[in-house]
Enzyme design. Sequence first.
Site, PDB file in Angstrom:
ATOM      1  N   ARG A 145       0.978  -1.488  -0.102  1.00 37.09           N
ATOM      2  CA  ARG A 145      -0.245  -0.016   0.278  1.00 37.09           C
ATOM      3  C   ARG A 145       1.027   0.987   0.449  1.00 37.09           C
ATOM      4  O   ARG A 145       1.357   1.633   0.986  1.00 37.09           O
ATOM      5  CB  ARG A 145      -0.939  -0.096   1.443  1.00 37.09           C
ATOM      6  CG  ARG A 145      -1.999   1.014   1.058  1.00 37.09           C
ATOM      7  CD  ARG A 145      -2.770   1.233   2.271  1.00 37.09           C
ATOM      8  NE  ARG A 145      -2.946   1.370   3.844  1.00 37.09           N
ATOM      9  CZ  ARG A 145      -3.586   1.545   4.559  1.00 37.09           C
ATOM     10  NH1 ARG A 145      -4.539   2.033   4.239  1.00 37.09           N
ATOM     11  NH2 ARG A 145      -3.196   2.111   5.188  1.00 37.09           N
ATOM     12  N   ASP A 165       1.941 -12.033   9.997  1.00 37.53           N
ATOM     13  CA  ASP A 165       2.422 -12.450  11.820  1.00 37.53           C
ATOM     14  C   ASP A 165       2.220 -13.877  12.199  1.00 37.53           C
ATOM     15  O   ASP A 165       3.101 -14.453  12.703  1.00 37.53           O
ATOM     16  CB  ASP A 165       2.480 -11.240  12.379  1.00 37.53           C
ATOM     17  CG  ASP A 165       2.655  -9.917  11.601  1.00 37.53           C
ATOM     18  OD1 ASP A 165       3.922 -10.019  11.431  1.00 37.53           O
ATOM     19  OD2 ASP A 165       2.426  -9.220  12.486  1.00 37.53           O
TER      20      ASP A 165
END
Length: 210
Positions: free
Chosen positions: A105, A204
């Site tokens: 992004r 994660d």
Amino acid sequence: MQDHLTIVKHPLVQHKLTLMREKGTSTAVFRQLLREISQLLAYEVTYELPMATKIIETPMEEMEAPTLAGRKLALISILRAGNGLLDGMLELIPSARVGFVGLYRDEATLKPVQYYFKVPDRLEKRLVIVVDPMLATGNSSAAAVDLLKEAGARDIRFLCLLAAPEGVARMKEAHPDVPIVTASLDERLNDAGYILPGLGDAGDRMFGTK
Ligand code: URA
């Protein structure tokens, strides 16, 4: 596949998803559960694959037996979290072709920018299943599907573990022809674009990074 959104309510999927959501679940267990759920979701997303028949011989006699028809399907992982879904699906569909789409992004424009794109040939002749565990804002998913359509893909399905209503709406607006299969439609996004109640950062949690 008719519906734009299919929620897989199978008890095994829902039970495993609850274990994945729990914050105390270790990386190793999270990864194993993701692998198992991906296979159950793969069952749903491939339910209507075209079939043909061929003549085979069993030890008893000849028969006309069902077999998958058409070109090998293409699994497209949206990096990096898509790879967690990809692994389990490839165990179930080992001959699938595989592609990767990498998007980040741009913090100034907040628009997804492509940094990697490598997909199988003749996408227009294949069922294309895009995998990304978290359908959050839907911006990167919609952008990934844009790129796949530009590359020729026509028959596309989107597979995720969790979806936010915002992401489903964004995909429906941008790609009403792309059915979504998920294990849960969660409540909403928080201000940082994370799904609530969600399971945190899928990448994660599966890779043990922070
Ligand atoms: N990506 C994630 O990993 N988690 C979310 O909740 C939203 C996007």
